[in-house]
Write an enzyme that holds these catalytic residues in place. Structure first.
Site, short mmCIF file in Angstrom:
data_model
loop_
_atom_site.label_atom_id
_atom_site.label_comp_id
_atom_site.label_asym_id
_atom_site.label_seq_id
_atom_site.Cartn_x
_atom_site.Cartn_y
_atom_site.Cartn_z
N LYS A 1 -2.90 5.83 -3.96
CA LYS A 1 -4.03 6.74 -3.66
C LYS A 1 -3.88 8.05 -4.41
O LYS A 1 -2.77 8.56 -4.59
CB LYS A 1 -4.11 6.99 -2.15
CG LYS A 1 -4.07 5.72 -1.33
CD LYS A 1 -4.26 5.94 0.15
CE LYS A 1 -3.87 4.68 0.90
NZ LYS A 1 -2.42 4.55 1.11
N HIS B 1 -7.87 9.50 -1.60
CA HIS B 1 -7.16 9.52 -0.32
C HIS B 1 -8.00 10.18 0.80
O HIS B 1 -8.08 9.66 1.91
CB HIS B 1 -5.82 10.25 -0.48
CG HIS B 1 -4.78 9.86 0.50
ND1 HIS B 1 -3.45 9.76 0.18
CD2 HIS B 1 -4.86 9.54 1.80
CE1 HIS B 1 -2.76 9.39 1.24
NE2 HIS B 1 -3.61 9.26 2.25
N ASP C 1 0.83 -1.20 0.00
CA ASP C 1 0.00 0.00 0.00
C ASP C 1 0.87 1.25 0.00
O ASP C 1 1.70 1.43 0.89
CB ASP C 1 -0.88 0.00 1.26
CG ASP C 1 -1.79 1.21 1.33
OD1 ASP C 1 -2.93 1.11 0.83
OD2 ASP C 1 -1.36 2.26 1.85
N ASN D 1 -10.78 7.21 4.26
CA ASN D 1 -11.20 8.26 5.20
C ASN D 1 -12.57 8.84 4.87
O ASN D 1 -12.84 10.00 5.19
CB ASN D 1 -10.15 9.37 5.24
CG ASN D 1 -8.78 8.84 5.58
OD1 ASN D 1 -8.60 8.25 6.65
ND2 ASN D 1 -7.81 9.00 4.69
N TYR E 1 2.63 10.09 -0.37
CA TYR E 1 3.74 9.60 0.45
C TYR E 1 5.08 9.95 -0.20
O TYR E 1 6.12 9.85 0.45
CB TYR E 1 3.68 8.07 0.64
CG TYR E 1 2.45 7.52 1.32
CD1 TYR E 1 1.52 8.35 1.92
CD2 TYR E 1 2.23 6.15 1.37
CE1 TYR E 1 0.38 7.82 2.53
CE2 TYR E 1 1.10 5.62 1.98
CZ TYR E 1 0.18 6.46 2.55
OH TYR E 1 -0.93 5.93 3.15
#
Ligand code: A2P
Length: 288
Positions: free
Chosen positions: A79, A112, A49, A150, A54
């Protein structure tokens, strides 16, 4: 119930996802990410993942190639970041992530964070337009499954009213001390598979005395207890570690079972280890 590390969960569209993933949030780009991802795959992880935000997609992709495992045996998620909301930008963002990773398809692509009212009055249209891009990428075969991260029930309900394909996955913060029961129940009822980010509370729950007492009963570490706790809730944990011994230890959670009483006791714990990243409240640029 998952019985071994190689077990999978079947998503709503029939795609099989390995029941434990290797997380890479905060994994430094470059050699570290490359080595850790390669090490994790060599140890047996098949589910990786990452996320555009990131900043490590290129090194994660290198690690995947270094490991030398056939692409079809791996399950790779990335994401979509908040700066790429909207139909056209979403398509371009996915293509960029594929280029970064050096892949020609993704197993799972996630929004995301939802757009929320605090950011824009037309948040519902923004999410729907981003999702329209996801549906296009999915129908074009660039992505085997599509989902969100989320998203609260209100965001999912809004999307449902404005789309044709339901998200197959919701990746949420979940660990002892922060279990979001209402959201978990909603996703289960909707057939949306849950993944847990920070299943160890980003390390913040690993010194908790109460969890230590329970873990000791099973002669396990608190980290192993947390991973097992997610699995026994049918939630796919994405633990991360930069240390080979701990990457391996986090796989070793299939020869003990947390009792129903202990599951209930963990569920009833007071809140600990919460990241503070609440979709409706946290500033968008702080959210990765
Ligand atoms: P390290 O990389 O030094 O192992 P989360 O997955 O919830 O985000 O938590 C990640 C944090 O937990 C990292 O700080 C990681 O540190 C630590 N960690 C991961 N696995 C273990 C483990 N088995 N035992 C102790 N700490 C762990």
């Amino acid at each position: 119930m998952f019985k071994k590390f190689t077990d999978t969960v079947t998503l709503a569209n029939g795609v099989k996802m390995p029941c434990v993933g290797y997380g890479t949030w905060q994994t430094p780009d470059g050699e570290v990410a490359r080595k850790c991802v390669s090490e994790a795959i060599k140890l047996g992880y098949r589910h990786i993942d990452t996320a555009a935000a990131y900043g490590n997609e290129v090194s994660v992709g290198e690690g995947i190639r270094d490991a030398g495992i056939a692409r079809e045996e791996l399950f790779i998620t990335t994401k979509h970041w908040i700066t790429n909301r909207g139909y056209e930008k979403t398509i371009l963002a996915c293509e960029e992530s594929l280029r970064n990773l050096g892949l020609d398809y993704l197993d799972l692509y996630l929004i995301h964070w939802p757009a929320v009212k605090k950011i824009a009055d037309n948040w519902e249209e923004i999410n729907a337009e981003t999702w329209r891009g996801f549906e296009k990428l999915y129908k074009d075969g660039k992505i085997r499954a599509i989902g969100v991260s989320n998203f609260l029930p209100s965001h999912l309900e809004s999307l449902k009213a404005r789309s044709t394909v339901k998200p197959m996955v919701n990746q949420i913060e979940f660990h002892p001390g922060y279990i979001q029961s209402g959201l978990v129940d909603y996703c289960r009822a909707e057939g949306i598979t849950l993944q847990a980010w920070s299943p160890l509370g980003s390390g913040a729950v690993l010194k908790d005395e109460f969890l230590g007492t329970i873990a000791a009963k099973y002669s396990r570490s608190i980290a192993q207890l947390c991973i097992r706790y997610a699995l026994q809730n049918d939630i796919v944990p994405l633990p991360k570690s930069l240390n080979a011994d701990r990457i391996a230890a986090n796989m070793d959670v299939f020869d003990f079972a947390i009792s129903a009483d202990d599951m209930a006791a963990i569920a009833a714990m007071e809140q600990i280890g919460y990241s503070g990243f609440y979709p409706e409240e946290a500033p968008a640029d702080a959210l990765v």
